[in-house]
Design an enzyme around this catalytic site. Sequence first.
Site, short mmCIF file in Angstrom:
data_model
loop_
_atom_site.label_atom_id
_atom_site.label_comp_id
_atom_site.label_asym_id
_atom_site.label_seq_id
_atom_site.Cartn_x
_atom_site.Cartn_y
_atom_site.Cartn_z
N ASP A 128 15.06 -54.20 86.28
CA ASP A 128 14.68 -55.58 86.00
C ASP A 128 15.45 -56.48 86.97
O ASP A 128 16.23 -55.98 87.79
CB ASP A 128 14.98 -55.93 84.55
CG ASP A 128 14.10 -57.04 84.00
OD1 ASP A 128 13.38 -57.68 84.80
OD2 ASP A 128 14.13 -57.28 82.78
N GLU B 20 16.77 -60.09 86.03
CA GLU B 20 17.68 -61.11 85.50
C GLU B 20 19.13 -60.63 85.38
O GLU B 20 20.06 -61.44 85.47
CB GLU B 20 17.19 -61.60 84.14
CG GLU B 20 15.93 -62.45 84.20
CD GLU B 20 14.65 -61.64 84.11
OE1 GLU B 20 13.57 -62.23 83.96
OE2 GLU B 20 14.75 -60.39 84.18
N HIS C 55 10.23 -56.04 86.76
CA HIS C 55 10.39 -57.48 86.57
C HIS C 55 9.13 -58.25 86.96
O HIS C 55 8.58 -58.07 88.05
CB HIS C 55 11.55 -58.01 87.41
CG HIS C 55 11.65 -59.51 87.40
ND1 HIS C 55 12.11 -60.21 86.31
CD2 HIS C 55 11.32 -60.44 88.34
CE1 HIS C 55 12.08 -61.51 86.58
NE2 HIS C 55 11.60 -61.68 87.81
N HIS D 199 18.74 -57.66 80.70
CA HIS D 199 19.22 -58.93 80.17
C HIS D 199 19.18 -58.90 78.64
O HIS D 199 18.63 -57.98 78.03
CB HIS D 199 18.34 -60.07 80.68
CG HIS D 199 16.88 -59.84 80.43
ND1 HIS D 199 16.28 -60.05 79.20
CD2 HIS D 199 15.89 -59.38 81.25
CE1 HIS D 199 15.01 -59.75 79.27
NE2 HIS D 199 14.73 -59.33 80.51
N HIS E 49 15.54 -63.27 76.88
CA HIS E 49 14.13 -63.30 76.48
C HIS E 49 13.68 -61.88 76.21
O HIS E 49 14.39 -60.92 76.51
CB HIS E 49 13.25 -63.95 77.57
CG HIS E 49 13.13 -63.13 78.81
ND1 HIS E 49 14.09 -63.15 79.81
CD2 HIS E 49 12.18 -62.25 79.22
CE1 HIS E 49 13.72 -62.33 80.78
NE2 HIS E 49 12.58 -61.76 80.45
N GLU F 136 14.05 -55.84 75.32
CA GLU F 136 13.34 -54.90 76.19
C GLU F 136 14.06 -53.56 76.29
O GLU F 136 13.44 -52.49 76.26
CB GLU F 136 13.18 -55.53 77.58
CG GLU F 136 12.27 -56.74 77.57
CD GLU F 136 12.36 -57.57 78.83
OE1 GLU F 136 12.92 -57.09 79.83
OE2 GLU F 136 11.86 -58.72 78.83
#
Length: 295
Positions: free
Chosen positions: A33, A35, A85, A129, A141, A159
Amino acid sequence: MRSLCIALSALIAMTVLPDTASSQARKVYISVDMEGISGINGDNQTSAAGAEYGRARKLMAEDANAAIRGAFDGGATEVVVNDSHGSQRNILPEDLDPRVRLISHSFKRHGMMEGLDSTFDAVIFVGYHAKAGSPRGVFAHTGSGVLRDLQINGLSVGEGGMNAFLARWYGVPVILVTGDDVAVEEQQATVPAVRGVVVKRAINSRAVELRPLAAARRDIQDAAKAAVATARKAPPERLARYTVRMEMRDPTIPEVAAAFREIRLVNATTVEFTRESMPDAYRLIRVLYRFINTD
């Protein structure tokens, strides 16, 4: 007699050595990802429209490369990287370690875990994240950002937690996660044995204290090496059913989702459904948070 003994020894060697080599194989899956990548600290880095996106995608590739180097140092014989991502077309193939295969583009049934199956020996999460609703955590998020909360069998997950459920279905251990301190803590609560590398400290959902890039990547490489070297597969964990509850920020998404007969409207912002396998549940979760357009 001596000739017979030599012949038998050669035959035994030919039959045993391939099995030994096979037992030492390490096929590693890396989901990357953005972030939670080293050096990432602003919205203008995480989408193609951002002024610093070009720089950020190289930072993303370098954290991935650190994990790849460590995986091979730890005994990996094959590594697959999944760009996880946004558009999932962030990592440029020319920036990635040439020994790996890259899964790219967001039109995937299993999104961040596309391509994972029981042939893999270990899973690594890079650049992850915190989940939606975390009071502290950079870019916290879940999914596309439309979710307020995601629960699987009563457990609130982000996630990383959702992806760990899928990995357990295939019997593949999640052995390492990198990201900010909140992301690492959340993953370790879901997968207690997972190693973590904190590449930055979240001050709040925006401000962050960044570690030196070289130090962070060295730690990622070292942790990946140790984690792959000691990875041990477990029997697949396949529960009788997977009950998913999704609370949305926008009530129009549950309204649309309720058109599916098997999806129950819990309240104006929440839906629930049950599936008999985690891969099936994962696919439907992804459809609901990514592919329903309410415009």
